[in-house]
Design an enzyme around this catalytic site. Structure first.
Site, PDB file in Angstrom:
ATOM      1  N   ASP A 195      43.134  55.272  47.578  1.00 28.66           N
ATOM      2  CA  ASP A 195      44.405  54.573  47.450  1.00 28.66           C
ATOM      3  C   ASP A 195      44.345  53.204  48.121  1.00 28.66           C
ATOM      4  O   ASP A 195      44.877  52.215  47.622  1.00 28.66           O
ATOM      5  CB  ASP A 195      45.541  55.382  48.080  1.00 28.66           C
ATOM      6  CG  ASP A 195      45.896  56.570  47.205  1.00 28.66           C
ATOM      7  OD1 ASP A 195      45.283  56.705  46.123  1.00 28.66           O
ATOM      8  OD2 ASP A 195      46.770  57.358  47.617  1.00 28.66           O
ATOM      9  N   ASP A 223      45.060  49.722  46.331  1.00 30.50           N
ATOM     10  CA  ASP A 223      46.078  48.786  46.803  1.00 30.50           C
ATOM     11  C   ASP A 223      45.470  47.411  47.059  1.00 30.50           C
ATOM     12  O   ASP A 223      46.055  46.383  46.722  1.00 30.50           O
ATOM     13  CB  ASP A 223      46.720  49.288  48.100  1.00 30.50           C
ATOM     14  CG  ASP A 223      47.673  50.433  47.814  1.00 30.50           C
ATOM     15  OD1 ASP A 223      47.999  50.631  46.623  1.00 30.50           O
ATOM     16  OD2 ASP A 223      48.072  51.116  48.766  1.00 30.50           O
ATOM     17  N   LYS A 271      55.271  41.232  78.164  1.00 28.11           N
ATOM     18  CA  LYS A 271      55.801  41.411  76.814  1.00 28.11           C
ATOM     19  C   LYS A 271      55.103  40.414  75.913  1.00 28.11           C
ATOM     20  O   LYS A 271      55.320  39.205  76.013  1.00 28.11           O
ATOM     21  CB  LYS A 271      57.305  41.166  76.818  1.00 28.11           C
ATOM     22  CG  LYS A 271      57.971  41.472  75.488  1.00 28.11           C
ATOM     23  CD  LYS A 271      59.482  41.331  75.609  1.00 28.11           C
ATOM     24  CE  LYS A 271      60.201  41.888  74.399  1.00 28.11           C
ATOM     25  NZ  LYS A 271      59.785  41.271  73.140  1.00 28.11           N
ATOM     26  N   ARG A 328      57.412  46.477  61.748  1.00 30.05           N
ATOM     27  CA  ARG A 328      58.635  47.073  62.248  1.00 30.05           C
ATOM     28  C   ARG A 328      59.730  47.110  61.190  1.00 30.05           C
ATOM     29  O   ARG A 328      60.488  48.064  61.078  1.00 30.05           O
ATOM     30  CB  ARG A 328      59.146  46.308  63.479  1.00 30.05           C
ATOM     31  CG  ARG A 328      60.144  47.083  64.301  1.00 30.05           C
ATOM     32  CD  ARG A 328      60.528  46.296  65.540  1.00 30.05           C
ATOM     33  NE  ARG A 328      61.631  45.411  65.253  1.00 30.05           N
ATOM     34  CZ  ARG A 328      62.914  45.771  65.364  1.00 30.05           C
ATOM     35  NH1 ARG A 328      63.208  46.971  65.776  1.00 30.05           N
ATOM     36  NH2 ARG A 328      63.853  44.935  65.091  1.00 30.05           N
ATOM     37  N   GLU A 331      51.349  45.507  69.655  1.00 27.29           N
ATOM     38  CA  GLU A 331      51.652  44.154  69.219  1.00 27.29           C
ATOM     39  C   GLU A 331      50.416  43.487  68.638  1.00 27.29           C
ATOM     40  O   GLU A 331      49.352  43.497  69.272  1.00 27.29           O
ATOM     41  CB  GLU A 331      52.158  43.359  70.440  1.00 27.29           C
ATOM     42  CG  GLU A 331      52.992  42.160  70.094  1.00 27.29           C
ATOM     43  CD  GLU A 331      54.474  42.507  69.887  1.00 27.29           C
ATOM     44  OE1 GLU A 331      54.815  43.722  69.862  1.00 27.29           O
ATOM     45  OE2 GLU A 331      55.275  41.572  69.729  1.00 27.29           O
ATOM     46  N   LYS A 351      59.513  50.156  82.053  1.00 20.74           N
ATOM     47  CA  LYS A 351      59.808  51.457  81.438  1.00 20.74           C
ATOM     48  C   LYS A 351      59.824  52.521  82.515  1.00 20.74           C
ATOM     49  O   LYS A 351      58.996  52.481  83.436  1.00 20.74           O
ATOM     50  CB  LYS A 351      58.733  51.834  80.412  1.00 20.74           C
ATOM     51  CG  LYS A 351      58.687  50.960  79.193  1.00 20.74           C
ATOM     52  CD  LYS A 351      57.510  51.327  78.300  1.00 20.74           C
ATOM     53  CE  LYS A 351      57.424  50.366  77.129  1.00 20.74           C
ATOM     54  NZ  LYS A 351      56.102  50.405  76.482  1.00 20.74           N
TER      55      LYS A 351
END
Length: 751
Positions: A43, A47, A128, A149, A184, A300
DNA sequence: GTGCCTCGAGTTCC
DNA sequence: CTCGAGGCAC
């Protein structure tokens, strides 16, 4: 596939050859797939071929073949990336801007968990990364797909591209059967500069910043281009896992590292807010020398059992927060102020700026919110920017709120041109000339033109076709606007969209013969429209664009009434009551004014009650009104707005014309959770020992229960801890089922 | 009546 | 992403 030439570098002859080859390969693969049980191509490869074909066609549209694989069923060059629904939602984080916000974050977590201020509670702190988040799904240790996302629920399938990133392993050993790794994708400063230099050499456009470069590279239709771009990946979270990764966040990160993912070396365990802030400062000091962009620090809760207890608010986890670095600022000149008109008629001022670079992006527009924001003084006389107003010609300081939306932070009065005059906010609509009125207590000024105003009409149509509403493929904001002004096929209200096919059939000049259109695209558009003749009730409700009725309220209404006929009947029945309540509100407001002028205390509720009594509302109307405003999430303001929309002759006629074009308005799915408490109304009383009140409430709601504060006839279940008093007594009187905390935990399967 | 919290409606740039 | 405002619990 690897030695293929990037699409960007193909000559026209090469492209023509390759399109022929791809048509052949894909046709054979299709036959094999549909004919045999054993497809000859994976697949992923299929694709990749299809995407490459689409990419080449996009660059050389005139070379597109009559038998193009893009036109085969299931293929769409615009939607080259399929959608993937995340097994576990990908949420965003709430933000902290000051150390004080971090203190609040810690305090609210302790309060939620019922922990004392000095009880030990550890957090992880990590940079971050400023890139784009990606979810990687592994089954039996093999990468099966990668998704962006997206809106958090569904993302784009970028598997072929993710496979080309060195730091993303395609196989894992010793991993859980199912493992979704989240992290990320980013580009380092060095790679970014090298890429831009290469782009310049080839005469191609350069990227504004590493984040855009990373995003652009990941979303290439041609995976060969992605492969040539030096993308990197840090893992920092996970979605669905078939077996727990660890007991703490820190261990889990270590585990991801051991599995072969890059994890950020600046991740630290902090045992107090002071340590968190100290680590934030350390990371901030190193920011310039890290070699990649970061925009803050993420904290966190380390203990994963506590994370689970804390759970989620609607769009963010309670157990994490992003501590953002201060936004970059820049000074520039304000060239002008334009007014935009939104679908509700709101006049929004937009600053036209002399272009300036802020945080790696050239900004030339910025929002000015509303009239008060420009004046520097709010409705109650409070100061904005120290009371400084904004004038055309001023030097203004700009930043990007949340690193996205440009805003004006300050004005340099010393550089104000002498001739600059205070901005005069228009009191008529710049689009249609109707009066623009500001309601008492409102911050916005609105055009009163309604659908007479072309701007409102167009914006409403754009809303109707938007993602949360009809979501018609190939009919976006741009097309709707074009159709609105179209002489042959005008679309001025939602129903017109559904008559497009029939009207086009009668027209002499066909849509298919126009510039930018063809047989296929016209056919596809009509088909996409027809597909939406069956529409979920909530989407229709939302699509109507009734003020105060957004996605959630539309869903609430659909659930409450269960069908389209039920809601129209109810609104019609409630109309006299709605009018009476509006009159009562006006009477109350008048009383408040008069009392203020006369210097006496206002008897607002008396005035309201008198007006209601005088109105003599028919019982059936009163009942329908009460049912409406007592519905979950619906109050008097929304109820009035709904009633107005459905009672207005023009608006109602347009709604009815639309509904007549639809085949089926699907009732909402009943929230058939398997939990025994789904749909039940639960009350907690007495002291709870294994969880806090907030926690119990959140957990019950997550299972589909409604949590009320007091016992009434509507209560289905009382959970009574030690010390339960009057509520337990009342429940006994009403013969309501009562259980203790352990009984509750057993019932919901958390024992 | 007051104070959260969530939702709606606005916005930019690629 | 942010602000203002509506809904709802206290």
């Amino acid at each position: 596939m690897n030695e293929r030439v990037a699409v960007e570098a193909l000559t026209e002859d090469q492209a023509r050859d390759e399109l022929g080859r791809l048509a052949d390969i894909l046709a054979r693969a299709n036959t094999a797939y549909h004919g045999d049980d054993a497809p000859e191509m994976s697949d992923a490869d299929y694709d990749a071929f299809k995407q490459r074909n689409a990419a080449i066609e996009a660059r050389f549209p005139h070379l597109k073949r009559a038998d193009s694989p893009s036109d085969q069923v299931g293929a769409d060059p615009v939607e080259a990336f399929g959608k993937i629904r995340h097994a576990v939602r990908m949420l965003s984080l709430s933000n902290a801007f000051e150390a004080e916000d971090v203190v609040d974050f810690d305090r609210s977590i302790r309060s939620y968990l019922n922990l004392k201020a000095d009880a030990p509670l550890a957090y992880t702190a990590e940079p971050k990364i400023d890139g784009l988040s990606l979810s990687l799904r592994y089954e039996a240790g093999r990468l099966v797909h990668a998704a962006t996302r997206g809106d958090g629920v569904t993302g784009e399938n970028v598997t072929a591209n993710a496979r080309t990133i060195d730091e993303i392993p395609t196989r894992l050993t010793d991993a859980p059967e199912v493992l979704e790794v989240r992290g990320e994708v980013y580009m380092s400063h060095a790679d970014f500069e090298a890429l831009n230099a290469r782009q310049t050499d080839r005469g191609q456009k350069t990227f504004a910043n590493p984040r855009n470069a990373a995003a652009g590279s990941l979303r290439q239709l041609d995976a060969a281009i992605t492969k040539a771009r030096p993308l990197r990946f840090f893992a920092y979270a996970w979605g669905e896992v078939s077996a727990p990764l660890a007991d703490t966040q820190m261990q889990a990160i270590d585990r991801l590292g051991a599995l072969g993912f890059a994890v950020n070396p600046l991740t630290r365990l902090c045992r107090s807010v002071d340590e968190m802030i100290a680590h934030y400062r350390r990371i901030e000091d190193q920011r310039a020398t890290l070699g990649y962009d970061i925009d803050g620090v993420v904290y966190k809760v380390d203990d994963l059992a506590l994370q689970q207890r804390l759970g989620f608010r609607s769009t963010t986890p309670r157990w994490a927060i992003a501590h953002k670095f201060p936004a970059e600022l820049a000074w520039t000149r304000l060239d002008g102020i334009d007014i935009q008109v939104g679908r509700t008629g709101a006049l929004s001022p937009v600053a036209r700026l002399h272009p300036v670079t802020v945080g790696g992006v050239v900004v030339s527009n910025a929002t000015l919110h509303n009239e008060d924001y420009i004046a520097g003084r709010g409705a109650k006389g409070e100061e904005i920017r120290g009371g400084k107003d904004i004038r055309v010609g001023d030097w203004v300081q700009v930043y990007r709120a949340g690193d996205v939306i440009p805003k004006v932070a300050d004005v340099d009065l010393s550089k104000r041109p002498e001739e600059a005059e205070p901005y005069r906010f228009p009191d008529t609509c710049p689009e249609c000339g109707s009066p623009a009125i500001r309601e008492e207590g409102d911050a916005v000024r609105r055009c009163t033109g309604g659908l007479i105003c072309p701007a409102q009409a167009v914006e409403k149509l754009k809303h109707f076709v938007s993602r949360g509403a009809m979501d018609i493929e190939g009919l976006g904001a741009k097309q709707v606007e074009a159709f609105y002004h179209d002489d042959h096929l005008p679309v001025t209200e939602p129903a017109d969209i559904f008559t497009l096919r029939a009207r086009d059939a009668e027209n002499l000049s066909k849509l298919a013969n126009r510039d930018g259109w063809g047989e296929t695209s016209a056919k596809n558009l009509f088909q996409a429209i027809d597909e939406k003749r069956i529409i979920p009730m909530a989407r229709l409700m939302f699509g109507l664009g009734i003020r105060h009725v957004g996605e959630v309220a539309a869903e609430d209404l659909a659930r409450h009434y269960g069908g389209w006929a039920a809601i129209t009947t109810a609104l019609d029945a409630a109309r006299p009551a709605a009018l009476a309540h509006r009159a009562a509100d006006e009477a109350a407001e008048a009383e408040r004014q008069v009392a203020q002028d006369e210097g006496r205390r206002a008897r607002v509720s008396d005035a309201r009650n008198a007006a209601l009594a005088e109105a003599d509302i028919p019982p059936r109307a009163a009942e329908a009104w009460a049912d409406l405003i007592n519905a979950d999430g619906i109050g008097p303001v929304m109820a009035l707005s709904l009633s107005d929309a459905f009672a207005n002759d023009h608006e109602r006629a347009a709604i009815d014309r639309l509904v007549a074009e639809l085949t089926e308005i699907e009732p909402p799915e009943s929230r058939a959770t398997d939990s025994p408490v789904a749909g039940k109304t639960v009350v907690f009383t007495g002291s709870l020992e294994k969880m806090t009140r907030a926690e119990a409430k959140a957990r019950a709601e997550a299972l589909g229960a409604k949590v009320a504060g007091s016992v009434s006839a509507k209560t289905d279940l009382l959970v009574a801890g030690p010390g339960a008093g009057s509520k337990a007594k009342k429940a006994a009187e009403l013969d309501i089922e009562t259980i203790d905390e352990d009984g509750w935990l057993t019932l919901i399967g958390d024992a």
